[in-house]
Design a protein around this motif. Structure first.
Motif, PDB file in Angstrom:
ATOM      1  N   PHE A 163       0.822  -1.213   0.000  1.00 27.84           N
ATOM      2  CA  PHE A 163       0.000   0.000   0.000  1.00 27.84           C
ATOM      3  C   PHE A 163       0.855   1.262   0.000  1.00 27.84           C
ATOM      4  N   TRP A 164       1.821   1.356   0.947  1.00 28.12           N
ATOM      5  CA  TRP A 164       2.650   2.552   1.026  1.00 28.12           C
ATOM      6  C   TRP A 164       3.573   2.667  -0.167  1.00 28.12           C
ATOM      7  N   GLY A 165       3.949   1.523  -0.703  1.00 26.80           N
ATOM      8  CA  GLY A 165       4.766   1.558  -1.920  1.00 26.80           C
ATOM      9  C   GLY A 165       4.025   2.198  -3.077  1.00 26.80           C
ATOM     10  N   LYS A 166       2.711   1.946  -3.148  1.00 25.15           N
ATOM     11  CA  LYS A 166       1.903   2.566  -4.206  1.00 25.15           C
ATOM     12  C   LYS A 166       1.815   4.076  -4.005  1.00 25.15           C
ATOM     13  N   ILE A 167       1.736   4.508  -2.747  1.00 26.45           N
ATOM     14  CA  ILE A 167       1.703   5.948  -2.440  1.00 26.45           C
ATOM     15  C   ILE A 167       3.019   6.591  -2.879  1.00 26.45           C
ATOM     16  N   VAL A 168       4.131   5.968  -2.499  1.00 28.78           N
ATOM     17  CA  VAL A 168       5.456   6.481  -2.884  1.00 28.78           C
ATOM     18  C   VAL A 168       5.566   6.512  -4.405  1.00 28.78           C
ATOM     19  N   GLN A 169       5.084   5.457  -5.066  1.00 24.37           N
ATOM     20  CA  GLN A 169       5.137   5.378  -6.527  1.00 24.37           C
ATOM     21  C   GLN A 169       4.351   6.538  -7.147  1.00 24.37           C
ATOM     22  N   LEU A 170       3.180   6.849  -6.589  1.00 26.55           N
ATOM     23  CA  LEU A 170       2.348   7.938  -7.101  1.00 26.55           C
ATOM     24  C   LEU A 170       3.065   9.278  -6.951  1.00 26.55           C
TER      25      LEU A 170
END
Length: 183
Positions: A163-170
């Motif tokens: 989940f947090w990886g997707k936030i960082v990716q965004l």
């Protein structure tokens, strides 16, 4: 030494033929000492006691009651004709058919049918994964961004997961966009 006969017999009853529920039997008396017989073929009344067993006339199924009766194993007499056997309620399900395929945006449905009575039940199929077959970083089916086509972040070169990886990716995608906007 010779023992003289007393002339006194000691008789006991011996059954020759056991009586059944409907058929008389036979017996005689026999001396336990000299085996003299008397009262040969004396009738023994039929017992009238049947040996019942249940016989299924129509088997019960998952959705339909069956019927049974009792039958004497000796003489074939019958009683309790048409006695009900409750429906079992236990369906025999087939392997199921996908009636609504799962996609990456919605769950699917698999429908099972009872091979005996035709009753149906359904089961949810979890959503399918996004697919990026052409490598453009977006799902081929719904267009959802899946990050870079290589799987690595365009901004920092790392792979972000969870989940947090997707936030960082965004956030990195936004930074990458603005960084390249003014080149």
């Amino acid at each position: 030494t010779v023992i003289e006969a007393t002339g006194n017999h000691s008789f006991t009853w011996i059954t020759d033929t056991e009586p059944t529920c409907v058929k008389a039997g036979a017996k005689h008396e026999e001396c336990t000492v000299c085996h003299t017989k008397r009262n040969v073929n004396t009738a023994v009344e039929a017992t009238g006691n049947h040996s019942w067993r249940w016989v299924t006339d129509t088997a019960a199924t998952c959705g339909k009651a069956g019927s049974q009766h009792q039958e004497c194993t000796v003489c074939g007499a019958k009683q309790g004709l048409g006695t009900s056997i409750p429906a079992t309620g236990k369906h025999t399900w087939n392997g199921g058919t996908v009636t609504t395929p799962a996609t990456c945006t919605s769950e699917g449905v698999r429908t099972f049918s009872c091979t005996v009575c035709g009753a149906t039940k359904t089961e949810t199929i979890g959503r399918a994964n996004h697919v990026d077959g052409n490598g453009d970083g977006a799902c081929d089916n719904c267009g959802t961004s899946m990050g870079s086509s290589s799987g690595k972040c365009k901004y920092c070169g790392k792979t972000h997961e969870g989940f947090w990886g997707k936030i960082v990716q965004l956030v990195h995608n936004i930074l990458y966009f603005f960084k390249n906007l003014f080149k």
